[in-house]
Write a protein that holds these residues in place. Structure first.
Motif, short mmCIF file in Angstrom:
data_model
loop_
_atom_site.label_atom_id
_atom_site.label_comp_id
_atom_site.label_asym_id
_atom_site.label_seq_id
_atom_site.Cartn_x
_atom_site.Cartn_y
_atom_site.Cartn_z
N ASP A 1 91.83 -13.58 -35.94
CA ASP A 1 91.22 -15.30 -35.78
C ASP A 1 89.91 -14.81 -36.48
OD1 ASP A 1 90.78 -17.05 -34.99
OD2 ASP A 1 90.56 -17.18 -32.71
N ASP A 2 90.26 -16.29 -37.45
CA ASP A 2 89.59 -16.25 -37.96
C ASP A 2 87.26 -16.22 -37.33
OD1 ASP A 2 90.55 -16.01 -40.40
OD2 ASP A 2 90.89 -18.26 -40.54
N GLY A 3 87.81 -16.70 -36.46
CA GLY A 3 86.40 -17.02 -35.67
C GLY A 3 85.86 -16.06 -34.70
N TRP A 4 87.12 -14.71 -34.35
CA TRP A 4 86.73 -13.75 -33.72
C TRP A 4 86.55 -12.29 -34.51
CZ3 TRP A 4 85.57 -13.15 -28.64
CH2 TRP A 4 85.27 -14.43 -27.42
N THR A 5 85.67 -11.46 -34.55
CA THR A 5 85.77 -10.21 -35.39
C THR A 5 86.49 -9.77 -34.42
OG1 THR A 5 83.76 -9.86 -34.34
CG2 THR A 5 83.38 -11.10 -36.47
N LYS A 6 87.26 -7.90 -35.04
CA LYS A 6 87.61 -6.97 -34.46
C LYS A 6 86.75 -6.81 -32.88
CE LYS A 6 90.67 -3.16 -33.87
NZ LYS A 6 90.14 -2.64 -33.70
N ALA A 7 85.57 -6.51 -33.66
CA ALA A 7 84.20 -5.15 -32.56
C ALA A 7 84.44 -5.87 -31.45
CB ALA A 7 82.91 -5.50 -33.64
N LEU B 1 85.35 -7.65 -26.02
CA LEU B 1 85.65 -8.72 -24.67
C LEU B 1 86.43 -7.92 -24.02
CD1 LEU B 1 85.84 -11.25 -23.53
CD2 LEU B 1 88.27 -11.25 -25.20
N PHE B 2 87.83 -7.04 -23.99
CA PHE B 2 88.52 -6.38 -23.15
C PHE B 2 87.75 -5.53 -22.97
CE2 PHE B 2 91.70 -8.98 -25.76
CZ PHE B 2 92.19 -9.47 -25.06
N ASP B 3 87.01 -4.06 -23.43
CA ASP B 3 86.04 -3.75 -22.47
C ASP B 3 84.89 -4.27 -21.73
OD1 ASP B 3 85.34 -1.07 -22.36
OD2 ASP B 3 82.83 -1.94 -22.15
N LEU B 4 84.71 -5.01 -21.75
CA LEU B 4 84.36 -6.03 -20.14
C LEU B 4 85.11 -6.27 -19.76
CD1 LEU B 4 81.61 -7.97 -21.99
CD2 LEU B 4 81.32 -6.00 -20.89
N GLN C 1 73.55 -9.82 -29.98
CA GLN C 1 75.05 -9.32 -31.87
C GLN C 1 75.89 -10.11 -31.39
OE1 GLN C 1 76.10 -5.01 -30.05
NE2 GLN C 1 77.17 -4.58 -32.58
N TYR C 2 76.70 -11.13 -30.69
CA TYR C 2 77.74 -11.26 -31.22
C TYR C 2 78.07 -12.87 -31.07
CZ TYR C 2 79.93 -6.75 -30.31
OH TYR C 2 80.77 -5.58 -31.03
N ARG C 3 78.51 -14.13 -31.21
CA ARG C 3 77.98 -15.22 -31.21
C ARG C 3 77.90 -15.59 -29.51
NH1 ARG C 3 82.35 -19.57 -34.32
NH2 ARG C 3 81.49 -17.29 -35.85
N LYS C 4 77.39 -16.72 -29.06
CA LYS C 4 77.42 -16.91 -28.18
C LYS C 4 78.35 -17.80 -27.53
CE LYS C 4 74.34 -19.27 -24.96
NZ LYS C 4 72.68 -19.97 -24.85
N ARG C 5 78.76 -17.52 -26.49
CA ARG C 5 80.28 -18.22 -25.97
C ARG C 5 80.38 -18.23 -24.23
NH1 ARG C 5 83.90 -17.93 -30.46
NH2 ARG C 5 83.79 -15.90 -31.23
N SER C 6 81.12 -19.62 -24.07
CA SER C 6 81.08 -19.87 -22.83
C SER C 6 82.51 -18.81 -22.30
CB SER C 6 81.72 -21.15 -22.62
OG SER C 6 82.58 -21.47 -23.32
N VAL C 7 81.76 -19.24 -20.91
CA VAL C 7 82.96 -18.57 -20.00
C VAL C 7 84.72 -19.35 -20.19
CG1 VAL C 7 84.23 -18.25 -17.76
CG2 VAL C 7 81.85 -18.48 -18.34
N GLU C 8 84.95 -20.37 -20.92
CA GLU C 8 86.38 -20.79 -21.22
C GLU C 8 86.32 -20.58 -22.50
OE1 GLU C 8 83.42 -22.92 -20.18
OE2 GLU C 8 84.50 -22.97 -18.52
N ASP C 9 85.51 -20.45 -23.40
CA ASP C 9 86.24 -19.36 -24.56
C ASP C 9 86.53 -17.61 -24.43
OD1 ASP C 9 85.10 -21.44 -25.76
OD2 ASP C 9 83.38 -20.65 -26.14
#
Length: 456
Positions: A146-152, A157-160, A179-187
């Motif tokens: 996905d262009d809006g998400w990097t693999k790191a 996210l999956f680790d959390l 370190q990463y972009r600010k995301r909401s719970v829905e994102d």
């Protein structure tokens, strides 16, 4: 020196008359005084007529408080004794145990039976973990990119999600927003469930359609926005909403009343048509002079046609004049209207009760009641039509001003009439009547306005 009050306090006895110093005689005769006092205590008897259970709630020999919970009556009123067996008591041991849910190898100790030594921790079955899917590098590059998400960031996210068992509120709190972009719970939810759906679809065997969970992030955002607006309402807005709800209920009530009036009007019209057809059929049968078939071929008059007089078929002697008595279902207003019409027509209110006169007199009054109800329904329709005409004129005035020209009701509308219209919009129900419409409605609802009916 100890006093009598101190000794009684130690022995948990009630206070006596002598509270002075205790003597040798008092100590020797203490048992006698105690027995004498116990015999002098008053015993209250259960009042006659009162049940034993009710009296037990009010008074008991032990002066205990009334029970708050129902007692177990399976054993009756006997005191349940302890059941002691002859077997040996099972030994217990202070032993260590580990919790499988912990990963730090902590060792705890507790008491357990010797027979259960070496068994697993009994509460380990409640340790339920969520199975978070794991993807490979090849799967990510082929299906999960996905262009809006990097693999790191996706790995983070999956680790959390695995650490906190998909508690996304905690995941959002522990998310590395620096370190990463600010995301909401829905994102975060949308990214996680989209990857789970893609992995389920890719790993499913060929020829099968797996069930995929879809998370609608847009719907969740709108829901939270609406909830926040609902929570941030001012007291004025809440009061306005309640007022609008009440007005909506009033409108629905008026609509139901109008529908009910329309149904009643249709019933009256059908009843009038049915009664007319039945009368014509009876006249045809009477002209053919078929008395033997008159009773079998005479159809019954429906209940909705005017007045239904009771049938006196009981055993015994009855007066024929009782058949002319109006039933209690007819209101006083209708009775006065019938009497007024009969007086205006010169008909006797209490004629000679012969068989033919009773039948024709009852039919006459039934027709008068039906005519009276039709008059009322007609006047109500005219009133509602007048109200709609007023509303239509007010709407034309508000929309077109003095330049609008059209037709309202039965006649044309001129510019002069539009200038005299009211400025406000008048409601259909509760609008003021004009002098002409008020006179017309009063004349239509009065009993004297009913047309004259020929005598039978």
């Amino acid at each position: 020196m100890a006093t009598g009050a101190d000794v009684r306090d130690i022995l948990e006895l009630t206070g006596g008359e002598n509270d002075g110093p205790i003597s040798k005689k008092d100590l020797i005769n203490s048992d006698k005084k105690k027995t004498k006092k116990s015999t002098e205590t008053l015993t209250f008897k259960r009042p006659e007529g009162m049940h034993r259970e009710v009296y037990a709630l009010l008074y008991s020999d032990k002066k205990d408080a009334p029970p708050l919970l129902p007692s177990d009556t399976t054993q009756g009123y006997r005191t349940v004794k302890a059941k002691l067996g002859c077997k040996k008591v099972r030994p217990w041991k202070w032993m260590p145990f580990t919790n499988p849910a912990r990963r730090d190898g902590a060792i705890f100790h507790h008491w357990r039976r010797v027979a259960e030594e070496g068994k697993d921790y009994p509460f380990a079955r409640f340790n339920k973990t969520v199975q978070v899917p794991v993807y490979s590098e090849q799967e990510y590059q082929m299906h999960l990119h996905d262009d809006g998400w990097t693999k790191a960031e996706t790995d983070h996210l999956f680790d959390l999600c695995k650490r906190f068992d998909l508690r996304f509120i905690v995941v959002h709190d522990r998310y590395d927003h620096q370190q990463y972009r600010k995301r909401s719970v829905e994102d975060l939810k949308e990214r996680y469930y989209s990857i789970c759906g893609k992995l389920t679809k890719v790993r499913a065997p060929s020829g099968t359609e797996p069930k995929i969970y879809i998370f609608d992030a847009g719907h969740e955002r709108r829901r939270k926005d609406q909830l926040e607006k609902l929570f941030n309402r001012t007291p004025e807005q809440v009061a306005e909403e309640e007022y609008l709800i009440q007005e909506l209920r009033k409108i629905e009530t008026r609509k139901k009343e109008r529908e009910k009036k329309a149904q009643d009007l249709q019933k009256l019209i059908k009843a009038a048509d049915t009664t007319t057809e039945l009368r014509r059929a009876e006249k045809r049968v009477s002209k053919k002079k078929l008395p033997q078939k008159r009773e079998t071929e005479k159809p019954a008059v429906p209940e909705t046609a005017g007045i239904k007089f009771p049938d006196f078929k009981s055993a015994g002697v009855t007066l024929r004049s009782q058949r002319m008595k109006l039933p209690s279902s007819v209101g006083q207003k209708k009775i006065k209207a019938i009497e007024q019409i009969l007086v205006d027509q010169g008909v006797d209110l209490n004629p000679m009760p012969t068989e033919e006169i009773v039948q024709m007199f009852n039919e006459l009054r039934s027709d008068l009641v039906l005519l009276y109800e039709l008059k009322q329904a007609h006047s109500n329709c005219e009133y509602e039509q007048q109200m709609l005409r007023h509303r239509y004129e007010a709407l034309l005035k508000a929309g077109g001003g003095a330049m609008c020209v059209g037709t309202v009701g039965a006649g044309p509308v001129t510019v002069a009439q539009t200038q005299s219209w009211p400025k406000q919009i008048i409601d259909v129900v509760g609008a003021p009547l004009t002098p002409n419409s008020r006179k017309r409605r009063e004349s239509a609802s009065s009993p004297s306005s009913v047309k004259k009916v020929k005598k039978p």
